[in-house]
Write a protein that holds these residues in place. Structure first.
Motif, PDB file in Angstrom:
ATOM      1  N   HIS A   1       0.828  -1.206   0.000  1.00 40.90           N
ATOM      2  CA  HIS A   1       0.000   0.000   0.000  1.00 40.90           C
ATOM      3  C   HIS A   1       0.860   1.252   0.000  1.00 40.90           C
ATOM      4  CE1 HIS A   1       1.268  -0.185   4.154  1.00 40.90           C
ATOM      5  NE2 HIS A   1       0.725   0.992   4.380  1.00 40.90           N
ATOM      6  N   ASP A   2       0.263   2.350  -0.450  1.00 35.61           N
ATOM      7  CA  ASP A   2       0.815   3.691  -0.313  1.00 35.61           C
ATOM      8  C   ASP A   2      -0.099   4.463   0.622  1.00 35.61           C
ATOM      9  OD1 ASP A   2       2.756   3.009  -2.152  1.00 35.61           O
ATOM     10  OD2 ASP A   2       1.909   4.196  -3.793  1.00 35.61           O
TER      11      ASP A   2
ATOM     12  N   THR B   1      -4.032   3.504   0.234  1.00 39.90           N
ATOM     13  CA  THR B   1      -4.374   3.062  -1.116  1.00 39.90           C
ATOM     14  C   THR B   1      -3.493   1.882  -1.514  1.00 39.90           C
ATOM     15  OG1 THR B   1      -2.746   4.392  -2.327  1.00 39.90           O
ATOM     16  CG2 THR B   1      -4.811   5.494  -1.689  1.00 39.90           C
ATOM     17  N   LEU B   2      -3.831   1.263  -2.623  1.00 37.71           N
ATOM     18  CA  LEU B   2      -2.917   0.297  -3.214  1.00 37.71           C
ATOM     19  C   LEU B   2      -1.631   1.000  -3.602  1.00 37.71           C
ATOM     20  CD1 LEU B   2      -5.391  -1.602  -5.561  1.00 37.71           C
ATOM     21  CD2 LEU B   2      -4.247  -2.563  -3.547  1.00 37.71           C
ATOM     22  N   THR B   3      -0.529   0.273  -3.636  1.00 37.96           N
ATOM     23  CA  THR B   3       0.719   0.893  -4.073  1.00 37.96           C
ATOM     24  C   THR B   3       0.795   0.869  -5.593  1.00 37.96           C
ATOM     25  OG1 THR B   3       3.128   0.898  -3.852  1.00 37.96           O
ATOM     26  CG2 THR B   3       2.060  -1.254  -3.975  1.00 37.96           C
ATOM     27  N   ARG B   4       1.400   1.902  -6.143  1.00 39.03           N
ATOM     28  CA  ARG B   4       1.647   1.909  -7.577  1.00 39.03           C
ATOM     29  C   ARG B   4       2.958   1.207  -7.889  1.00 39.03           C
ATOM     30  NH1 ARG B   4      -1.980   2.788 -11.362  1.00 39.03           N
ATOM     31  NH2 ARG B   4      -0.509   3.897 -12.667  1.00 39.03           N
TER      32      ARG B   4
ATOM     33  N   CYS C   1       5.420   6.265  -0.372  1.00 35.27           N
ATOM     34  CA  CYS C   1       5.497   5.022  -1.128  1.00 35.27           C
ATOM     35  C   CYS C   1       6.818   4.346  -0.814  1.00 35.27           C
ATOM     36  CB  CYS C   1       5.250   5.245  -2.616  1.00 35.27           C
ATOM     37  SG  CYS C   1       6.174   6.572  -3.378  1.00 35.27           S
TER      38      CYS C   1
ATOM     39  N   PRO D   1      -8.098   1.323  -2.420  1.00 38.86           N
ATOM     40  CA  PRO D   1      -8.406   1.794  -3.776  1.00 38.86           C
ATOM     41  C   PRO D   1      -7.130   2.123  -4.547  1.00 38.86           C
ATOM     42  CG  PRO D   1      -8.585   3.613  -2.258  1.00 38.86           C
ATOM     43  CD  PRO D   1      -8.208   2.405  -1.421  1.00 38.86           C
ATOM     44  N   ASP D   2      -7.265   2.309  -5.843  1.00 41.89           N
ATOM     45  CA  ASP D   2      -6.169   2.808  -6.664  1.00 41.89           C
ATOM     46  C   ASP D   2      -5.918   4.264  -6.253  1.00 41.89           C
ATOM     47  OD1 ASP D   2      -4.706   4.095  -8.838  1.00 41.89           O
ATOM     48  OD2 ASP D   2      -5.184   2.349 -10.050  1.00 41.89           O
ATOM     49  N   PRO D   3      -4.672   4.656  -5.998  1.00 41.20           N
ATOM     50  CA  PRO D   3      -4.414   6.040  -5.571  1.00 41.20           C
ATOM     51  C   PRO D   3      -4.837   7.074  -6.592  1.00 41.20           C
ATOM     52  CG  PRO D   3      -2.358   4.916  -6.116  1.00 41.20           C
ATOM     53  CD  PRO D   3      -3.423   3.873  -6.071  1.00 41.20           C
ATOM     54  N   LEU D   4      -4.802   6.709  -7.866  1.00 42.77           N
ATOM     55  CA  LEU D   4      -5.148   7.690  -8.896  1.00 42.77           C
ATOM     56  C   LEU D   4      -6.619   8.066  -8.866  1.00 42.77           C
ATOM     57  CD1 LEU D   4      -3.003   6.463 -11.917  1.00 42.77           C
ATOM     58  CD2 LEU D   4      -2.377   7.914  -9.972  1.00 42.77           C
ATOM     59  N   SER D   5      -7.460   7.211  -8.268  1.00 39.80           N
ATOM     60  CA  SER D   5      -8.880   7.544  -8.164  1.00 39.80           C
ATOM     61  C   SER D   5      -9.126   8.630  -7.123  1.00 39.80           C
ATOM     62  CB  SER D   5      -9.694   6.292  -7.821  1.00 39.80           C
ATOM     63  OG  SER D   5      -9.387   5.828  -6.511  1.00 39.80           O
TER      64      SER D   5
END
Length: 245
Positions: free
Chosen positions: A111-112, A150-153, A184, A213-217
């Motif tokens: 995660h981030d 969030t999920l990590t990228r 991150c 969630p996806d961080p970009l959202s």
């Protein structure tokens, strides 16, 4: 009452209604079983944990470092990145043998964390809810920050290390980034329940049972809210990233 203050009051009221019933029960002071349960819940959600320092009675840090720059906020071991784990047995041993310790969660593995000023974060939460965007775990720090898990990228296969530095900072450099901080690779945050000097704490607003969630959202909502609260013109997140090297 001004229109602006009235609007903010209404915004906070809607947010309070939205969050009501979503806040998980926090461990009371001295409630070791409640503390342990919350730590295990975070680990079960995939957040890797490691022991951290804690505040002392004289508002200092348990590390005993003179002038510790991040009292009660840092890991106790230099090997925290390799030490961090989701193993239930290990976390139980740490929690029982170090009953006063805070815990950090290492970011950039699973995660981030998008870390924003409290008021900006509350505004973003309201807007995310209104837009129907799924929000994952959220923690609040009493010193005025809201943490969005969030999920990590990670590092996308078709990219090099491309996160812009202003969105990717370490806790030690937090003062240089008063707006959005993107934790991150190589970073960490305190995981609730955690205690800070001055009877402050870090606690869950939305617990780790919520999917990451996806961080970009979330990014555009958070950057726009941070810009407004910094007195700047809101701008879209894609204007700041990604930048290839």
């Amino acid at each position: 009452m001004s229109a602006e203050s009235g609007g903010r009051t209404g915004l906070q009221g809607k947010l309070s209604q939205w969050l009501r019933g979503r806040r998980p029960k926090e461990a009371a002071a001295g409630d070791d079983s409640g503390r342990e349960a919350l730590l295990l819940a975070a680990a079960s959600a995939g957040l890797p944990l490691a022991p951290a320092a804690h505040p002392t009675a004289d508002y200092r840090c348990s590390c005993d470092r003179v002038g510790c720059p991040t009292p009660a906020r840092h890991p106790v071991s230099f090997a925290w990145q390799t030490q961090s784990t989701t193993d239930r047995g290990q976390i139980e041993r740490w929690a029982r043998h170090q009953p006063q310790a805070n815990f950090i969660t290492a970011t950039g593995m699973v995660h981030d964390v998008l870390d924003v000023p409290l008021e900006a974060g509350r505004e973003a939460l309201e807007r995310l809810h209104a837009a129907g965007v799924e929000v994952g775990p959220v923690a609040e720090s009493d010193d005025g920050r809201l943490l969005f898990f969030t999920l990590t990228r990670g590092t996308p296969e078709d990219e090099d290390e491309w996160w812009p530095c202003e969105l990717d900072c370490h806790p030690e450099t937090a003062d240089e980034h008063p707006g959005l901080r993107w934790h991150c690779r190589g970073s960490y945050v305190l995981v609730p329940p955690a205690r800070l000097p001055g009877d402050q704490a870090v606690h869950w607003v939305r617990g780790p049972e919520h999917p990451l969630p996806d961080p970009l959202s979330l990014l555009e909502f958070l950057t726009d809210a941070c810009a407004r609260h910094a007195g700047q013109e809101p701008h879209h997140a894609d204007a700041a990233w990604p930048l290839r090297r």
